[in-house]
Design a protein around this motif. Structure first.
Motif, mmCIF file in Angstrom:
data_model
loop_
_atom_site.group_PDB
_atom_site.id
_atom_site.type_symbol
_atom_site.label_atom_id
_atom_site.label_comp_id
_atom_site.label_asym_id
_atom_site.label_seq_id
_atom_site.Cartn_x
_atom_site.Cartn_y
_atom_site.Cartn_z
ATOM 1 N N LEU A 42 -5.116 14.004 5.337
ATOM 2 C CA LEU A 42 -6.530 13.561 5.256
ATOM 3 C C LEU A 42 -7.104 12.309 6.083
ATOM 4 O O LEU A 42 -6.206 11.465 6.330
ATOM 5 N N ARG A 43 -8.500 12.332 6.057
ATOM 6 C CA ARG A 43 -8.756 10.917 6.820
ATOM 7 C C ARG A 43 -8.966 9.614 5.976
ATOM 8 O O ARG A 43 -9.098 8.726 6.573
ATOM 9 N N PHE A 44 -8.546 9.845 4.648
ATOM 10 C CA PHE A 44 -8.381 8.386 4.080
ATOM 11 C C PHE A 44 -7.087 7.645 4.132
ATOM 12 O O PHE A 44 -5.965 8.140 4.164
ATOM 13 N N ARG A 45 -7.058 6.470 4.759
ATOM 14 C CA ARG A 45 -6.267 5.933 5.217
ATOM 15 C C ARG A 45 -5.231 5.369 4.030
ATOM 16 O O ARG A 45 -3.935 5.154 4.138
ATOM 17 N N SER A 46 -5.948 5.025 3.100
ATOM 18 C CA SER A 46 -5.216 4.401 1.782
ATOM 19 C C SER A 46 -4.215 5.638 1.052
ATOM 20 O O SER A 46 -2.915 5.640 0.748
ATOM 21 N N LEU A 47 -4.666 7.019 1.348
ATOM 22 C CA LEU A 47 -3.878 8.188 0.704
ATOM 23 C C LEU A 47 -2.547 8.176 1.763
ATOM 24 O O LEU A 47 -1.475 8.657 1.327
ATOM 25 N N ARG A 48 -3.031 8.258 3.153
ATOM 26 C CA ARG A 48 -1.961 8.354 4.064
ATOM 27 C C ARG A 48 -0.703 7.261 3.751
ATOM 28 O O ARG A 48 0.570 7.537 3.866
ATOM 29 N N ILE A 49 -1.260 6.239 3.711
ATOM 30 C CA ILE A 49 -0.211 5.039 3.473
ATOM 31 C C ILE A 49 0.688 5.219 2.216
ATOM 32 O O ILE A 49 1.875 4.983 2.162
ATOM 33 N N LEU A 50 -0.029 5.648 1.058
ATOM 34 C CA LEU A 50 0.936 6.012 -0.277
ATOM 35 C C LEU A 50 1.690 7.136 0.274
ATOM 36 O O LEU A 50 2.948 7.012 -0.394
ATOM 37 N N VAL A 51 1.129 8.199 0.865
ATOM 38 C CA VAL A 51 2.288 9.342 1.100
ATOM 39 C C VAL A 51 3.584 8.788 2.132
ATOM 40 O O VAL A 51 4.783 9.186 1.845
ATOM 41 N N ARG A 52 3.080 7.839 3.021
ATOM 42 C CA ARG A 52 4.162 7.414 3.914
ATOM 43 C C ARG A 52 5.282 6.633 2.835
ATOM 44 O O ARG A 52 6.278 6.526 3.117
ATOM 45 N N VAL A 53 4.804 5.678 2.039
ATOM 46 C CA VAL A 53 5.595 4.953 1.070
ATOM 47 C C VAL A 53 6.594 5.895 0.619
ATOM 48 O O VAL A 53 7.889 5.724 0.329
#
Length: 239
Positions: A42-53
């Motif tokens: 998704l284009r939401f950066r905060s969500l992508r960061i949480l998934v990456r963590v």
């Protein structure tokens, strides 16, 4: 063979526990992998960061450590998990981290113009994933994801380390009871039966994956380099 027949109820009990542990784990891993993989695109950066963590945290921790952490730390946090659920959660954490990466790479392999066309039609986000990009990505996701699920079925035998009476543990107990009285022959017989059983279960899942792959059909056009790489990617190895 008399040894196996004599212990048949005990063996069936262990086999039932292994099947229950496998099915529960595969269900959680499939759901979590799909959700996390979609969130990662998704284009939401905060969500992508949480998934990456999440991915980096649980993928880089050895699987057995995941299980021990859940088994020993959950009671300290006030969660009264049985050994069965401790193993299920430990396996699901590791499996979902690896599965999310497979789903993310498969979705990212869908040609960019497909996303742009869907956006131009004014489709909602769930419609884009459900009807346009998801079915195309599934062809690339399926082979490595089935490999991951096969690894998780094999990893259910780690449940013996925290006291889950699954199939391998049952075989271990039978061998310990009989080798002292009858020598080493029972060990070959029992562990041979364990090997054949795991082979049949994992082969069945692999066969189902290939059947599903054929049902989905081959891509109509030459796959993009990222899609081809995702399809050829080996399944994660157990740490």
């Amino acid at each position: 063979m008399d040894l196996l027949v004599k212990n048949l109820p005990f063996i069936l009990q262990g086999l039932g526990m292994t099947l229950a542990l496998s099915l529960t784990t595969l269900l959680f891993v499939t759901l979590l992998s799909g959700i996390l993989g979609v969130l990662a695109t998704l284009r939401f950066r905060s969500l992508r960061i949480l998934v990456r963590v999440w991915v980096e945290l649980f993928r880089d921790i050895p699987l057995i450590v995941n299980i021990f952490l859940v088994f020993f730390v959950a009671p300290l946090a006030g969660l009264d998990l049985t050994p069965f659920w401790a193993v299920t959660v430990g396996l699901s954490l590791w499996g979902s981290a690896n599965g999310a990466e497979i789903v993310r790479s498969g979705l990212n392999a869908v040609p960019r113009h497909q996303w742009q066309s869907a956006a131009a039609l004014g489709l909602k986000t769930w419609e884009v994933y459900g009807f346009i990009t998801g079915p195309q990505a599934l062809r690339a996701i399926l082979p490595p994801f089935v490999g991951l699920l096969t690894l998780l079925i094999q990893a259910t035998s780690l449940g013996a380390l925290v006291g889950v009476g699954e199939f391998f543990k049952v075989g271990q107990i039978i061998v310990e009871r009989t080798t002292m009285m009858e020598g080493w022959n029972p060990a070959f017989l029992v562990y041979g039966a364990v090997l054949v059983t795991y082979f049949v279960i994992c082969s069945g899942l692999s066969w189902f994956g290939r059947w599903l792959e054929r049902r989905l059909g081959r891509p109509q056009s030459r796959p993009a380099p990222e899609a081809a790489a995702a399809a050829r990617a080996p399944a994660p190895q157990l740490p």
